[in-house]
Design a protein around this motif. Structure first.
Motif, PDB file in Angstrom:
ATOM      1  N   TRP A 196      -1.455   9.884  -3.156  1.00  0.00           N
ATOM      2  CA  TRP A 196      -2.933  10.161  -3.403  1.00  0.00           C
ATOM      3  C   TRP A 196      -2.972  11.674  -3.818  1.00  0.00           C
ATOM      4  O   TRP A 196      -2.075  12.492  -3.556  1.00  0.00           O
ATOM      5  CB  TRP A 196      -3.649   9.956  -2.036  1.00  0.00           C
ATOM      6  CG  TRP A 196      -3.799   8.636  -1.607  1.00  0.00           C
ATOM      7  CD1 TRP A 196      -2.808   7.734  -1.235  1.00  0.00           C
ATOM      8  CD2 TRP A 196      -5.085   7.676  -1.807  1.00  0.00           C
ATOM      9  NE1 TRP A 196      -3.492   6.826  -0.893  1.00  0.00           N
ATOM     10  CE2 TRP A 196      -4.730   6.548  -1.135  1.00  0.00           C
ATOM     11  CE3 TRP A 196      -6.320   8.198  -1.872  1.00  0.00           C
ATOM     12  CZ2 TRP A 196      -5.744   5.596  -1.021  1.00  0.00           C
ATOM     13  CZ3 TRP A 196      -7.261   7.280  -1.866  1.00  0.00           C
ATOM     14  CH2 TRP A 196      -6.946   6.113  -1.180  1.00  0.00           C
TER      15      TRP A 196
ATOM     16  N   HIS B 285      -8.673   4.254   2.714  1.00  0.00           N
ATOM     17  CA  HIS B 285      -9.284   3.200   1.645  1.00  0.00           C
ATOM     18  C   HIS B 285     -10.700   3.037   2.112  1.00  0.00           C
ATOM     19  O   HIS B 285     -11.592   3.281   1.101  1.00  0.00           O
ATOM     20  CB  HIS B 285      -8.584   1.781   1.705  1.00  0.00           C
ATOM     21  CG  HIS B 285      -7.368   1.829   0.911  1.00  0.00           C
ATOM     22  ND1 HIS B 285      -6.248   2.232   1.473  1.00  0.00           N
ATOM     23  CD2 HIS B 285      -7.135   1.636  -0.334  1.00  0.00           C
ATOM     24  CE1 HIS B 285      -5.196   2.211   0.631  1.00  0.00           C
ATOM     25  NE2 HIS B 285      -5.713   1.890  -0.566  1.00  0.00           N
TER      26      HIS B 285
ATOM     27  N   HIS C 206      -1.011  -0.276  -7.315  1.00  0.00           N
ATOM     28  CA  HIS C 206      -2.123  -1.571  -7.073  1.00  0.00           C
ATOM     29  C   HIS C 206      -3.509  -1.222  -7.464  1.00  0.00           C
ATOM     30  O   HIS C 206      -4.166  -1.686  -7.534  1.00  0.00           O
ATOM     31  CB  HIS C 206      -1.993  -1.987  -5.618  1.00  0.00           C
ATOM     32  CG  HIS C 206      -2.101  -1.186  -4.588  1.00  0.00           C
ATOM     33  ND1 HIS C 206      -1.443  -0.751  -3.428  1.00  0.00           N
ATOM     34  CD2 HIS C 206      -3.376  -0.252  -4.551  1.00  0.00           C
ATOM     35  CE1 HIS C 206      -2.222   0.227  -2.827  1.00  0.00           C
ATOM     36  NE2 HIS C 206      -3.571   0.447  -3.269  1.00  0.00           N
TER      37      HIS C 206
ATOM     38  N   ASP D  98      -6.413   7.284  -5.357  1.00  0.00           N
ATOM     39  CA  ASP D  98      -5.410   6.562  -5.219  1.00  0.00           C
ATOM     40  C   ASP D  98      -4.540   6.073  -6.355  1.00  0.00           C
ATOM     41  O   ASP D  98      -5.126   5.855  -7.300  1.00  0.00           O
ATOM     42  CB  ASP D  98      -5.853   5.038  -4.587  1.00  0.00           C
ATOM     43  CG  ASP D  98      -4.915   4.099  -4.043  1.00  0.00           C
ATOM     44  OD1 ASP D  98      -3.701   4.192  -4.267  1.00  0.00           O
ATOM     45  OD2 ASP D  98      -5.314   3.192  -3.387  1.00  0.00           O
TER      46      ASP D  98
ATOM     47  N   HIS E 155      -7.695  -5.089  -4.130  1.00  0.00           N
ATOM     48  CA  HIS E 155      -7.577  -3.786  -3.273  1.00  0.00           C
ATOM     49  C   HIS E 155      -8.217  -3.861  -2.036  1.00  0.00           C
ATOM     50  O   HIS E 155      -7.567  -3.407  -0.939  1.00  0.00           O
ATOM     51  CB  HIS E 155      -7.985  -2.667  -4.385  1.00  0.00           C
ATOM     52  CG  HIS E 155      -7.561  -1.270  -3.933  1.00  0.00           C
ATOM     53  ND1 HIS E 155      -7.710  -0.243  -4.717  1.00  0.00           N
ATOM     54  CD2 HIS E 155      -6.484  -0.917  -2.905  1.00  0.00           C
ATOM     55  CE1 HIS E 155      -6.892   0.796  -4.487  1.00  0.00           C
ATOM     56  NE2 HIS E 155      -6.260   0.356  -3.258  1.00  0.00           N
TER      57      HIS E 155
HETATM   58 MN   MN3 Z   1      -4.875   1.524  -2.249  1.00  0.00          MN
END
Ligand code: MN3
Length: 202
Positions: free
Chosen positions: A128, A80, A166, A162, A26
């Motif tokens: 999100w 992120h 992934h 998130d 990530h």
């Molecule tokens: Mn992400």
């Protein structure tokens, strides 16, 4: 030009809630990928000095041929960098001050948790869920598709999760709800409080 932030803890620091392999991919692949694509897209344009946050705030001014790429990858960079900071290896509880603020807005801390996690669970596809301080100066919970950051709506993110696959698929496969419960165990409530105090001008 955006510079990637350092991960403020080791890849395995959030075990067993978020596993080291997920954190490494990530951080190294997805996060750095967003930053690199954002930088590549604005490089050589009059916008190349902009950070990702600045680019999101001025998105409407950007030329149409790069606007969508910047929207996705500047948001991915900002989301992120934010996400790493609102996670903590040290178990925490919200302070009385924060608990009161959340209770006033949502009824109780438990009601806030239910709303936040169910909003994240119900986001169809990738995206999100957010706790934000809105441009109307109140707390709100909503989700956004893709990498869209609340800055695009004029709001200030305080907490975000998130729910792209992934972020959880290696450990939790299709069990997004289990990932969300695990996420709840590693929230950095001090960061959430700091952001709320700043947003309220305290
Ligand atoms: Mn992400």
């Amino acid at each position: 030009m955006e510079t990637p932030v350092e991960l403020p803890y080791a890849y395995d620091a959030l075990e067993p809630h978020i596993d080291a392999a997920t954190m490494q991919v990530h951080y190294e692949k997805h996060y750095h990928g967003y930053v690199n694509t954002f930088n590549r897209t604005i490089q050589g344009t009059p916008w190349e000095a902009l950070t990702a946050v600045e680019a999101l705030k001025r998105l409407a001014e950007l030329p149409e041929q790069i606007r969508e790429t910047v929207r996705n990858h500047a948001s991915g960079s900002v989301n992120h960098a934010f996400f790493w900071q609102i996670l903590s290896p040290q178990p925490q509880e919200p302070s009385d001050w924060l608990r009161n603020a959340l209770s006033q807005a949502f009824g109780s801390l438990d009601a806030f948790k239910d709303l936040f996690l169910s909003t994240a669970l119900k986001r169809f596809g990738s995206g999100w869920a957010w706790l934000v301080w809105t441009k109307n100066a109140e707390l709100a919970v909503y989700s956004t598709p893709n990498q869209d950051n609340p800055i695009l709506l004029g709001d200030t993110p305080l907490l975000g999760v998130d729910v792209w696959e992934h972020a959880y698929y290696l450990k939790y496969q299709n069990r997004r709800k289990d990932y969300l419960e695990a996420f709840w165990q590693v929230i950095n409530w001090r960061e959430v409080e700091k952001r709320l105090r700043e947003a309220r001008g305290e």
